[in-house]
Design a protein around this motif. Structure first.
Motif, PDB file in Angstrom:
ATOM      1  N   VAL A 399     -23.996  28.013  -0.406  1.00 28.12           N
ATOM      2  CA  VAL A 399     -24.838  27.290  -1.366  1.00 28.12           C
ATOM      3  C   VAL A 399     -25.739  26.309  -0.619  1.00 28.12           C
ATOM      4  O   VAL A 399     -25.393  25.847   0.456  1.00 28.12           O
ATOM      5  N   TYR A 400     -26.828  26.026  -1.208  1.00 26.03           N
ATOM      6  CA  TYR A 400     -27.779  25.111  -0.533  1.00 26.03           C
ATOM      7  C   TYR A 400     -27.992  23.828  -1.307  1.00 26.03           C
ATOM      8  O   TYR A 400     -28.808  23.010  -0.938  1.00 26.03           O
ATOM      9  N   ASP A 401     -27.214  23.655  -2.378  1.00 27.23           N
ATOM     10  CA  ASP A 401     -27.326  22.405  -3.123  1.00 27.23           C
ATOM     11  C   ASP A 401     -26.396  21.361  -2.489  1.00 27.23           C
ATOM     12  O   ASP A 401     -25.456  21.719  -1.778  1.00 27.23           O
ATOM     13  N   PRO A 402     -26.641  20.070  -2.755  1.00 32.11           N
ATOM     14  CA  PRO A 402     -25.759  19.049  -2.158  1.00 32.11           C
ATOM     15  C   PRO A 402     -24.323  19.219  -2.665  1.00 32.11           C
ATOM     16  O   PRO A 402     -24.098  19.681  -3.777  1.00 32.11           O
ATOM     17  N   TYR A 403     -23.350  18.780  -1.826  1.00 29.53           N
ATOM     18  CA  TYR A 403     -21.932  18.892  -2.198  1.00 29.53           C
ATOM     19  C   TYR A 403     -21.590  17.918  -3.317  1.00 29.53           C
ATOM     20  O   TYR A 403     -22.010  16.762  -3.285  1.00 29.53           O
ATOM     21  N   THR A 404     -20.825  18.389  -4.291  1.00 28.30           N
ATOM     22  CA  THR A 404     -20.389  17.504  -5.383  1.00 28.30           C
ATOM     23  C   THR A 404     -19.140  16.734  -4.912  1.00 28.30           C
ATOM     24  O   THR A 404     -18.467  17.167  -3.957  1.00 28.30           O
ATOM     25  N   PRO A 405     -18.766  15.598  -5.571  1.00 32.63           N
ATOM     26  CA  PRO A 405     -17.549  14.867  -5.165  1.00 32.63           C
ATOM     27  C   PRO A 405     -16.303  15.755  -5.209  1.00 32.63           C
ATOM     28  O   PRO A 405     -15.423  15.622  -4.361  1.00 32.63           O
ATOM     29  N   GLU A 406     -16.262  16.670  -6.181  1.00 32.40           N
ATOM     30  CA  GLU A 406     -15.083  17.554  -6.285  1.00 32.40           C
ATOM     31  C   GLU A 406     -14.987  18.452  -5.045  1.00 32.40           C
ATOM     32  O   GLU A 406     -13.901  18.634  -4.478  1.00 32.40           O
ATOM     33  N   GLN A 407     -16.157  18.998  -4.625  1.00 33.96           N
ATOM     34  CA  GLN A 407     -16.161  19.856  -3.437  1.00 33.96           C
ATOM     35  C   GLN A 407     -15.738  19.058  -2.202  1.00 33.96           C
ATOM     36  O   GLN A 407     -14.998  19.545  -1.350  1.00 33.96           O
ATOM     37  N   GLN A 408     -16.218  17.771  -2.153  1.00 32.07           N
ATOM     38  CA  GLN A 408     -15.853  16.931  -1.004  1.00 32.07           C
ATOM     39  C   GLN A 408     -14.337  16.686  -0.997  1.00 32.07           C
ATOM     40  O   GLN A 408     -13.700  16.669   0.060  1.00 32.07           O
ATOM     41  N   GLN A 409     -13.767  16.480  -2.216  1.00 32.18           N
ATOM     42  CA  GLN A 409     -12.317  16.269  -2.307  1.00 32.18           C
ATOM     43  C   GLN A 409     -11.556  17.504  -1.827  1.00 32.18           C
ATOM     44  O   GLN A 409     -10.532  17.397  -1.158  1.00 32.18           O
ATOM     45  N   GLY A 410     -12.097  18.682  -2.170  1.00 30.15           N
ATOM     46  CA  GLY A 410     -11.478  19.940  -1.734  1.00 30.15           C
ATOM     47  C   GLY A 410     -11.426  20.018  -0.224  1.00 30.15           C
ATOM     48  O   GLY A 410     -10.390  20.339   0.373  1.00 30.15           O
ATOM     49  N   ILE A 411     -12.559  19.670   0.416  1.00 31.17           N
ATOM     50  CA  ILE A 411     -12.618  19.686   1.887  1.00 31.17           C
ATOM     51  C   ILE A 411     -11.594  18.702   2.444  1.00 31.17           C
ATOM     52  O   ILE A 411     -10.883  18.990   3.407  1.00 31.17           O
ATOM     53  N   ARG A 412     -11.513  17.535   1.780  1.00 31.39           N
ATOM     54  CA  ARG A 412     -10.614  16.487   2.255  1.00 31.39           C
ATOM     55  C   ARG A 412      -9.147  16.973   2.221  1.00 31.39           C
ATOM     56  O   ARG A 412      -8.386  16.747   3.176  1.00 31.39           O
ATOM     57  N   ARG A 413      -8.808  17.620   1.097  1.00 27.68           N
ATOM     58  CA  ARG A 413      -7.420  18.107   0.978  1.00 27.68           C
ATOM     59  C   ARG A 413      -7.117  19.126   2.076  1.00 27.68           C
ATOM     60  O   ARG A 413      -6.062  19.086   2.712  1.00 27.68           O
ATOM     61  N   GLN A 414      -8.088  19.993   2.337  1.00 28.70           N
ATOM     62  CA  GLN A 414      -7.883  21.004   3.383  1.00 28.70           C
ATOM     63  C   GLN A 414      -7.705  20.359   4.742  1.00 28.70           C
ATOM     64  O   GLN A 414      -6.848  20.742   5.532  1.00 28.70           O
ATOM     65  N   LEU A 415      -8.501  19.339   4.987  1.00 25.97           N
ATOM     66  CA  LEU A 415      -8.417  18.646   6.285  1.00 25.97           C
ATOM     67  C   LEU A 415      -7.079  17.930   6.432  1.00 25.97           C
ATOM     68  O   LEU A 415      -6.485  17.930   7.511  1.00 25.97           O
ATOM     69  N   GLU A 416      -6.604  17.317   5.303  1.00 23.21           N
ATOM     70  CA  GLU A 416      -5.318  16.609   5.369  1.00 23.21           C
ATOM     71  C   GLU A 416      -4.192  17.601   5.685  1.00 23.21           C
ATOM     72  O   GLU A 416      -3.291  17.300   6.456  1.00 23.21           O
ATOM     73  N   LYS A 417      -4.356  18.792   5.074  1.00 19.51           N
ATOM     74  CA  LYS A 417      -3.365  19.841   5.365  1.00 19.51           C
ATOM     75  C   LYS A 417      -3.403  20.206   6.850  1.00 19.51           C
ATOM     76  O   LYS A 417      -2.391  20.345   7.506  1.00 19.51           O
TER      77      LYS A 417
END
Ligand SMILES: Nc1ncnc2c1ncn2[C@@H]1O[C@H](COP(=O)(O)OP(=O)(O)OP(=O)(O)O)[C@@H](O)[C@H]1O
Length: 853
Positions: A399-417
């Motif tokens: 996607v080429y639209d800016p990341y939404t807060p929910e998408q950022q949270q998803g990335i964060r959870r993956q990184l914490e894992k």
């Protein structure tokens, strides 16, 4: 880019008494030789028969020397190239220079009543619009300004003279990217056709003459600058380039010496004081001498400082002299023997001008709107390319639209894992799948946030443990410590909130209120109470000081580090009356500074007031104006015409004037008689007072009941005192009658003056209207009294009512048959005449209503 010399041409005014011995023109070599000996030299030669070795023959070389040349030759041979350059994007300037009457205005504007004799300006407008209409692939915008510089003050010729009188002076500014030097605040009108442009040209000239009547300034005593701004861009919109150029058409004021100017004005019957003429001459000579200084500086091989800023004229013409411009100087000379000195001085400046070099190149700028549009187009194309590329590479999830807060949270959870993963396998399994560069960037960003949070947590944990280890030892909820986090007995919460800022992301995936750091607290009344107030803060008033008192720094100012609030104005800027008074003070000092050169420019409304108008206009006869000289009606003939006018067209006005004059005379007589009465009464009072005083001194004093002496008046004295009182009352009444009679007499005298002025103005208008007969010579008969309505109208003619619509149509057909190109000129003349008539009417009405008030 090219370097070109200023083109210089000399034009001689046709005369039957050309000084052939003194001025020798070589048309082949384009030279003029002036044999100019001083009177003393000639007398010496006559007496001794011997020539001295002082030079008295001067040879000047120019690009062109035009003797007895017509208007067509001037335009087609010289001016056309400059105008063409302006349409092609290279700015141009055409200047006429020379002594009064040498043909500058004739060359520049020409005869407004005669199409064949029209000058450079109307021809240039025709030329510009011919090109604009021919180049269909280019979108042009043509804008016009028109101004004059009179006594070092700029007047806008596209607004009513009254506006100029109330307006302050204009400022000269420079726009390096676009239009170059320009005058800020000047009326700029966009024109769509040749006729609109011609209307502005002739309207401006009309303003010059109207101002001539109203302000008693003479048009040929000012420099006029008519500027045509041309902007062009491609119609297709593929190029964002905008090419800007301008064409300055400059008619300079007469360059003659003061004595000659005085003689000339007297000859033309101009009714202003010598002082006014001297002042005008001083300003003209000063600005022309600054022009010469600039030319001298520019003609040096290594032109250093060029004193453009010394006068408005040189400042406005800055880019026409030595700048990016095609410049043409037309030096006009009068080839008669008595003008030899002026001719020499004109030729000297012209020959210096030959050495001035200009740089010429088209000024291209990028149109911001077009640039934006172009970039938008590029982005759209690139996105489409990318979509195709993704589809081919099977990257459909990108996607080429800016990341939404929910998408950022998803990335964060993956990184914490990923961080919590034990061993390489778990690590591999929890590694976020990489899809695009954008996603990798976002992962890095979230990773950075995580690291910063961990760092912050570690720091606050350290601080808390250090604080707890202090006086009271380790803090516990039982100790009654009410610090956040400690209160609930949850150390995690304490750590989580201690440094979490307002709006920061919290570990439980939400946005917490957090705790604002101490340094983020707004300055309160309390926080400033202890601070010493600076002098400016104490002394300041109004908005600025109240902001200080509330403890908040003024808008747009941050609190300085030293804890003191920064003052809005420095000490030197704040006067006793507060900041606004300081500004006023600056304003004044700037005005003072502007009057450099020891001469203060006249404040608006000071020099050109009604009184000076009266002094000029009410001189008893018709003002000279353009009718005074230049082959117009002169001396006795003009007086005779004035007398005839008073008996004919101006009969009613003249009748009013005579009646008012008679009334004023009778009132004057009444005032004289009343004044004699008042004086007689005053004398009587003085005598009575003396007699009473005498009597009082001579009468015996008698003791009163209390034993003190008191005055007792006898019958005679009583009568005298009563008479004195009566006479004083009469005196007072007579004095009041006198004051009223005097006021009436002054009002009548003023009315008489205004009527006289009206009469003179009507006479001037009458003469000008007569002079419009120039059209008839050409067969272009313009009826100045006909209403200017395209649809026509009804006018009264000797034969009865006529439909002017068909008359007008017939006239237009006649003009078009003769020369199709002259239609716009013809129409513009009609507008000019109608405007002039309207102006005259409005002026008369204004005078009438003023009188009747
Ligand atoms: N080349 C010419 N051919 C015909 N008439 C001319 C020529 N030059 C000047 N004249 C006439 O001489 C008179 C004075 O000319 P003009 O008003 O142009 O002089 P000027 O230099 O502009 O003077 P001023 O400084 O007073 O404006 C006008 O009546 C004009 O018609």
């Amino acid at each position: 880019m090219g370097r070109d010399h200023v083109k210089v041409c000399v034009r001689t005014r046709p005369t039957s008494t050309f000084a052939q011995d003194a001025i020798v023109i070589d048309k082949e070599a384009q030279t003029i030789t002036v044999n100019h000996g001083t009177l003393e030299q000639e007398a010496e030669i006559a007496a001794t028969g011997m020539h001295d070795n002082r030079q008295n023959s001067f040879r000047f070389q120019f690009h062109h020397v035009l003797h007895n040349a017509g208007q067509d030759t001037i335009y087609d041979g010289l001016a056309r190239d400059v105008v063409q350059g302006a349409v092609d994007g290279i700015s141009g300037c055409i200047m006429t220079y020379g002594q009064t009457g040498s043909g500058k205005t004739f060359t520049m504007s020409g005869d407004s009543g005669n199409y064949q004799h029209r000058g450079i300006s109307p021809r240039a407008l025709t030329h510009v619009f011919q090109e604009v209409n021919a180049r269909i692939e280019t979108a042009f915008s043509v804008n016009i300004t028109y101004m004059e510089i009179y006594n070092e003050k700029i007047f806008d010729l596209l607004v009513d003279p009254a506006v100029n009188a109330t307006k302050g002076d204009y400022t000269i500014a420079e726009d390096r990217a676009g239009r170059g030097v320009f005058v800020r605040g000047l009326t700029e009108v966009e024109v769509k056709s040749e006729q609109e442009a011609l209307n502005l040209l002739y309207g401006g000239e009309l303003m010059r003459t109207t101002a001539q009547h109203n302000l008693n300034k003479k048009s040929n005593r000012s420099h006029s600058i008519f500027t045509v701004y041309v902007t062009q861009r491609a119609k297709s919109g593929v190029s964002e380039k905008v090419v800007s150029s301008k064409l300055n058409l400059v008619d300079l004021a007469g360059s003659e010496r003061l004595k000659k100017a005085l003689d000339q004005e007297r000859l033309e019957g101009r009714t202003v004081s010598d002082e006014t003429i001297k002042k005008e001459s001083m300003y003209i000579n000063q600005s022309l001498s600054y022009l010469e200084q600039c030319v001298v500086a520019l003609s040096r091989r290594n032109a250093g400082h060029v004193p453009y800023r010394q006068s408005k004229l040189t400042n406005v013409l800055k880019d026409s002299l030595g700048g990016n411009c095609n410049t043409l100087l037309l030096a006009c000379i009068w080839g008669e023997a008595q003008h030899l000195e002026e001719t020499m001085s004109t030729l000297r400046l012209a020959s210096r001008m030959m050495r001035v070099q200009n740089e010429t190149h088209a000024l291209e700028v990028l149109d911001p709107m077009q640039t934006l549009k172009k970039q938008e187009r590029t982005i759209r194309d690139l996105k489409q390319e990318l979509l195709m590329h993704d589809a081919l590479a099977d990257r459909s999830r990108v996607v080429y639209d800016p990341y939404t807060p929910e998408q950022q949270q998803g990335i964060r959870r993956q990184l914490e894992k990923f961080v919590a993963a034990q061993g390489p396998e778990e690590e591999e399994a929890s590694f976020p799948p990489l899809e695009s560069v954008r996603q990798m960037r976002e992962i890095c960003r979230v990773f950075k946030t995580l690291i910063l949070e961990v760092q912050g947590d570690a720091r606050s944990a350290l601080l808390n443990s250090a604080g707890g280890m202090g006086e009271g030892g380790l803090a516990t909820p039982e100790d009654g410590d009410t610090r956040e986090g400690v209160e609930g007995g949850n150390p995690n919460k304490m750590q989580g909130t201690a440094d979490t800022l307002v709006g920061s992301m919290e570990p439980d995936n939400g946005f917490g209120l957090g705790r604002a750091p101490d340094h983020a607290r707004p300055v309160t009344v309390d926080s400033t109470r202890d601070r010493p107030l600076s002098r400016q803060q104490q002394g300041g008033r109004g908005g600025a000081s109240s902001a200080f008192m509330a403890g908040a720094p003024p808008a747009g100012q941050s609190e300085p580090k030293d804890g003191l609030l920064s003052p809005v104005l420095s000490a030197s800027e704040v006067g006793d009356d507060g900041p606004s008074a300081t500004k006023r003070h600056f304003g004044r000092s700037r005005v003072g500074g502007g009057a450099g050169g020891g001469v203060q420019a006249p404040a608006s409304g000071t020099t050109f007031n009604d009184r000076s108008l009266l002094a000029g206009g009410a001189g008893g006869g018709p003002s000279g104006g353009r009718w005074g000289g230049g082959g117009g009606v002169v001396g006795e003939a003009k007086s005779a015409m004035y007398e005839a006018f008073k008996q004919g067209v101006g009969r009613q006005l003249n009748g009013e004037l005579l009646a008012t004059k008679a009334l004023a005379k009778a009132q004057k007589e009444g005032v004289r008689e009343q004044a004699a009465r008042v004086n007689a009464l005053k004398k009587q009072i003085d005598q009575l007072q003396a007699t009473v005083r005498d009597k009082r001194l001579k009468r015996p004093s008698l003791p009163d009941v209390k034993g003190t002496a008191d005055d007792v008046m006898d019958e005679d004295e009583f009568k005298l005192v009563t008479q004195e009182r009566e006479t004083k009352r009469n005196y007072k009444e007579a004095f009041e009658v006198l004051a009223k009679a005097k006021a009436k007499m002054e009002a009548s005298a003023q009315q008489e003056e205004e009527l006289r002025k009206d009469l003179i103005q009507s006479f001037d208008g009458y003469l000008e209207e007569k002079a419009e007969g120039g059209f008839e010579e050409d067969g272009l008969d313009i009826d100045s009294r006909a209403p200017l309505s395209p649809g026509g109208g009804i006018r009264w003619d000797e034969g009865g009512f006529e439909d002017t619509g068909s008359l007008e149509q017939a006239a237009l057909t006649r003009v078009a048959d003769k020369d199709q190109n002259s239609l716009a000129f013809f129409q513009a003349q009609k507008t000019r005449i109608a405007t002039r008539n309207q102006n005259t009417l409005a002026l008369k009405q204004a005078h009438r209503s003023k009188r009747n008030r």
